[in-house]
Design a protein around this motif. Structure first.
Motif, PDB file in Angstrom:
ATOM      1  N   UNK A 141       0.859  -1.179   0.000  1.00 41.80           N
ATOM      2  CA  UNK A 141       0.000   0.000   0.000  1.00 41.80           C
ATOM      3  C   UNK A 141       0.899   1.234   0.000  1.00 41.80           C
ATOM      4  N   UNK A 142       0.711   2.172  -0.928  1.00 44.16           N
ATOM      5  CA  UNK A 142       1.537   3.398  -0.920  1.00 44.16           C
ATOM      6  C   UNK A 142       1.373   4.163   0.384  1.00 44.16           C
ATOM      7  N   UNK A 143       2.512   4.555   0.965  1.00 43.64           N
ATOM      8  CA  UNK A 143       2.510   5.254   2.251  1.00 43.64           C
ATOM      9  C   UNK A 143       3.295   6.551   2.117  1.00 43.64           C
ATOM     10  N   UNK A 144       2.688   7.649   2.562  1.00 49.25           N
ATOM     11  CA  UNK A 144       3.373   8.932   2.524  1.00 49.25           C
ATOM     12  C   UNK A 144       3.818   9.305   3.928  1.00 49.25           C
ATOM     13  N   UNK A 145       5.128   9.394   4.125  1.00 48.82           N
ATOM     14  CA  UNK A 145       5.717   9.692   5.423  1.00 48.82           C
ATOM     15  C   UNK A 145       5.768  11.200   5.628  1.00 48.82           C
ATOM     16  N   UNK A 146       4.894  11.708   6.487  1.00 46.93           N
ATOM     17  CA  UNK A 146       4.848  13.142   6.779  1.00 46.93           C
ATOM     18  C   UNK A 146       5.878  13.572   7.815  1.00 46.93           C
ATOM     19  N   UNK A 147       6.370  12.636   8.593  1.00 52.48           N
ATOM     20  CA  UNK A 147       7.193  13.000   9.737  1.00 52.48           C
ATOM     21  C   UNK A 147       8.433  13.809   9.360  1.00 52.48           C
ATOM     22  N   UNK A 148       9.255  13.272   8.484  1.00 48.13           N
ATOM     23  CA  UNK A 148      10.530  13.929   8.168  1.00 48.13           C
ATOM     24  C   UNK A 148      10.356  15.330   7.606  1.00 48.13           C
ATOM     25  N   UNK A 149       9.532  15.534   6.570  1.00 52.21           N
ATOM     26  CA  UNK A 149       9.427  16.883   6.016  1.00 52.21           C
ATOM     27  C   UNK A 149       8.784  17.889   6.954  1.00 52.21           C
ATOM     28  N   UNK A 150       7.832  17.465   7.761  1.00 54.19           N
ATOM     29  CA  UNK A 150       7.157  18.411   8.650  1.00 54.19           C
ATOM     30  C   UNK A 150       7.993  18.740   9.885  1.00 54.19           C
ATOM     31  N   UNK A 151       8.687  17.750  10.418  1.00 53.31           N
ATOM     32  CA  UNK A 151       9.543  18.019  11.575  1.00 53.31           C
ATOM     33  C   UNK A 151      10.666  18.991  11.226  1.00 53.31           C
ATOM     34  N   UNK A 152      11.107  18.946   9.964  1.00 49.87           N
ATOM     35  CA  UNK A 152      12.194  19.827   9.526  1.00 49.87           C
ATOM     36  C   UNK A 152      11.709  21.209   9.105  1.00 49.87           C
ATOM     37  N   UNK A 153      10.401  21.413   9.121  1.00 50.50           N
ATOM     38  CA  UNK A 153       9.816  22.669   8.660  1.00 50.50           C
ATOM     39  C   UNK A 153       9.426  23.533   9.870  1.00 50.50           C
ATOM     40  N   UNK A 154      10.171  24.585  10.114  1.00 51.60           N
ATOM     41  CA  UNK A 154       9.905  25.437  11.276  1.00 51.60           C
ATOM     42  C   UNK A 154       8.526  26.079  11.212  1.00 51.60           C
ATOM     43  N   UNK A 155       8.097  26.437  10.002  1.00 49.67           N
ATOM     44  CA  UNK A 155       6.782  27.060   9.865  1.00 49.67           C
ATOM     45  C   UNK A 155       5.679  26.081  10.264  1.00 49.67           C
ATOM     46  N   UNK A 156       5.849  24.810   9.873  1.00 44.51           N
ATOM     47  CA  UNK A 156       4.830  23.834  10.265  1.00 44.51           C
ATOM     48  C   UNK A 156       4.811  23.651  11.779  1.00 44.51           C
ATOM     49  N   UNK A 157       5.979  23.485  12.369  1.00 44.19           N
ATOM     50  CA  UNK A 157       6.023  23.264  13.810  1.00 44.19           C
ATOM     51  C   UNK A 157       5.465  24.463  14.563  1.00 44.19           C
TER      52      UNK A 157
END
Length: 213
Positions: A162-178
């Motif tokens: 099943x295709x899985x999109x890992x949000x953790x790495x890109x969002x944790x590295x994004x200060x604006x998201x955090x």
């Protein structure tokens, strides 16, 4: 004309809770894919506070009610963040092994019936923990727990193909998201955070493929 119907099934992040525009990432995502070449109907089936087992228990009946046999019916799922929540005085809501077991069974059920994409759980909101989402309830979220569950989810998705999109790495590295996690309702990201999730998923090859078939 292609009758494309997509059910987004999951928890408050599917619902877009905390977004001042009430679009979440799913509304923004589908807005970008609007075209007169097909009729896109999308359904927000996110319920705030639900665990993996609770999402699994209701998904089939809710999707079947929205999927005519003649349509091109598809499912996107996102869940798991509530499982890792630690309720003050009670402990973690769902242990990791149980969550993974439920997730595997859930995705097997969905993939046997419909094309499915799995969007991973977002980063934990440690900055605003402990939270008080309702009277008498205090709950905390750990990034270590989110990271561990995300890794287990990736392994499960690979096993099930099943295709899985890992949000953790890109969002944790994004200060604006955090930073977006500390605004709005201080439990979920605000609209800018949901827009970032939509941007990431919109550029995902597996999602894009649904519109080029």
């Amino acid at each position: 004309m292609r009758d494309l119907r997509i059910c987004f099934v999951g928890d408050s992040y599917i619902n877009g809770t905390g977004d001042e525009r009430c679009l979440g990432w799913t509304g923004r995502l589908c807005e970008r894919r609007f075209s007169w070449d097909y009729r896109l109907s999308f359904y927000d089936l996110g319920i705030r506070g639900e665990t993996t087992a609770e999402v699994r228990a209701r998904w089939k009946a809710e999707c079947e009610a929205r999927f005519p046999e003649t349509a091109d019916n598809r499912v996107v799922v996102q869940f798991g963040i509530n499982d890792i929540g630690v309720v003050t005085g009670e402990g973690r809501q769902i242990e990791e092994d149980e969550t993974v077991e439920e997730a595997e069974a859930f995705l097997k059920e969905v993939s046997d019936l419909y094309p499915v994409l799995w969007v991973g759980l977002p980063p934990a909101n440690e900055a605003c923990s402990p939270m008080k989402p309702s009277e008498g309830l205090e709950i905390s979220f750990s990034q270590d727990a989110a990271t561990a569950l995300n890794e287990r989810f990736k392994t499960c998705a690979e096993k099930l193909n099943v295709p899985y999109f890992d949000l953790q790495a890109p969002l944790l590295a994004n200060r604006d998201y955090m930073s977006s996690l500390t605004r709005g309702d201080r439990m979920h990201c605000d609209g800018t955070g949901y827009a970032m999730i939509a941007n990431l998923v919109n550029n995902w090859e597996a999602w894009d493929g649904w519109f080029s078939e």
